[in-house]
Design an enzyme around this catalytic site. Structure first.
Site, PDB file in Angstrom:
ATOM      1  N   ASP A  36       1.044  -2.431   4.911  1.00 45.88           N
ATOM      2  CA  ASP A  36       0.280  -1.040   5.854  1.00 45.88           C
ATOM      3  C   ASP A  36      -0.852  -0.681   5.204  1.00 45.88           C
ATOM      4  OD1 ASP A  36       1.668   0.042   3.887  1.00 45.88           O
ATOM      5  OD2 ASP A  36       2.216   1.544   5.062  1.00 45.88           O
TER       6      ASP A  36
ATOM      7  N   HIS B 251       0.980  -1.481   0.052  1.00 47.40           N
ATOM      8  CA  HIS B 251      -0.048  -0.171  -0.094  1.00 47.40           C
ATOM      9  C   HIS B 251       0.876   1.294   0.094  1.00 47.40           C
ATOM     10  CE1 HIS B 251      -2.761  -3.189   1.552  1.00 47.40           C
ATOM     11  NE2 HIS B 251      -3.572  -2.311   1.123  1.00 47.40           N
TER      12      HIS B 251
ATOM     13  N   ASN C  32      -4.412  -4.246  -6.625  1.00 47.90           N
ATOM     14  CA  ASN C  32      -4.591  -4.575  -5.167  1.00 47.90           C
ATOM     15  C   ASN C  32      -3.391  -5.314  -4.668  1.00 47.90           C
ATOM     16  OD1 ASN C  32      -5.415  -6.419  -3.176  1.00 47.90           O
ATOM     17  ND2 ASN C  32      -7.095  -5.535  -3.338  1.00 47.90           N
TER      18      ASN C  32
END
Length: 297
Positions: free
Chosen positions: A164, A42, A143
């Site tokens: 995270d 992320h 994703n």
């Protein structure tokens, strides 16, 4: 849901813990000349302006990294390398997010895989992380859970994963546990770094996530080391539960602390944290309510 923007929270107490652990991990991998692989699930935009409207609205950087930088003469020796990196970055006009730390500090010949699902953040990430030409850097608008699961083990078997998520959705806790279990089964030698929030209405989800990972790892090999650490700047009941949007700028943010749950931690990290966290918990505390924990499971 993609409402979370890290620009509001860059430089807060959670960033300090996460980035200290991340930089220590990168530097530890650099002790060998053999290249390695990094996955960052992320990534967000990678670089931040601590004088932006978003940052000033929350004041989290002022209560976090800027407060620590103002007290450099009193900081533990073990914290100084991290602070020096951040200070130099700020001098160059930006605050470094995780992708910047990874891209700047990894040695030549490494592979860095960055994923970010938020379209605008992804576009900014592409602009911000384009300065390494001696490494393979792959930036994907995908994703992160799915990408890392599908692409491990990597060609370069040395390496680590940083996960995270924003934990906006309950599924983030479940997906994080499933990712680490899946990756560890296929790539058992990897270091897995999981950042998690401390929210007083998510205690059960947090514990279930950690226990699922711990059970999976220990069932595969009881001798595998798992390190859990936390840094709290207030008490669990220090705020009124509210939405993420409504908590921005609040005197009592939803996040009273955070932790790092680490599979195969780098040697010496536990001792480094034991030296650094007492200082940070005192320096960053609200009304003297700072606490910390470090334990090998």
């Amino acid at each position: 849901m993609l409402s979370y923007l890290h620009s509001f929270h860059a430089g807060n107490h959670a960033d300090i813990l996460k980035h200290f652990v991340l930089l220590y991990t990168v530097n530890y991998f650099n002790k060998k000349t053999k290249p390695y692989t990094i996955f960052d699930t992320h990534s967000a935009r990678g670089l931040y302006n601590l004088q932006s409207e978003e940052s000033l609205k929350t004041g989290e950087a002022q209560k976090g990294i800027l407060r620590v930088l103002d007290d450099e003469k009193n900081t533990p020796e073990q914290l100084k390398n991290y602070l020096s990196f951040v200070k130099q970055s700020i001098k160059n006009g930006f605050y470094p997010g995780s992708p910047c730390i990874e891209a700047t500090c990894m040695q030549s010949g490494c592979n860095l895989f960055l994923t970010e699902l938020h379209k605008t953040e992804f576009q900014e990430l592409q602009k911000n992380i384009s300065f390494r030409t001696d490494c393979f850097v792959d930036i994907q608008n995908k994703n992160g859970f799915e990408f890392v699961s599908k692409n491990t083990p990597p060609v370069l078997k040395r390496g680590f994963v940083l996960c995270d998520p924003s934990y906006e959705e309950k599924s983030d806790y479940i997906n994080s546990a499933e990712l680490f279990c899946n990756v560890h089964k296929k790539w058992s030698g990897a270091t897995l770094l999981l950042w998690y929030p401390l929210l007083n209405n998510k205690i059960e989800e947090i514990e279930n996530m950690k226990q699922a990972i711990l059970s999976c790892v220990k069932n595969k090999n009881p001798n595998t080391e798992v390190l859990d650490c936390s840094l709290c700047v207030d008490t669990p009941d220090s705020h009124i539960e509210t939405t993420l949007k409504d908590s921005i700028g609040s005197d009592k943010p939803r996040l009273y602390g955070s932790g790092m749950f680490i599979v195969n931690p780098c040697w010496g990290l536990k001792e480094e944290l034991e030296a650094v966290l007492p200082y940070l918990s005192e320096k960053l505390a609200n009304d003297g309510h700072g606490t910390f924990s470090v334990s090998m499971l």
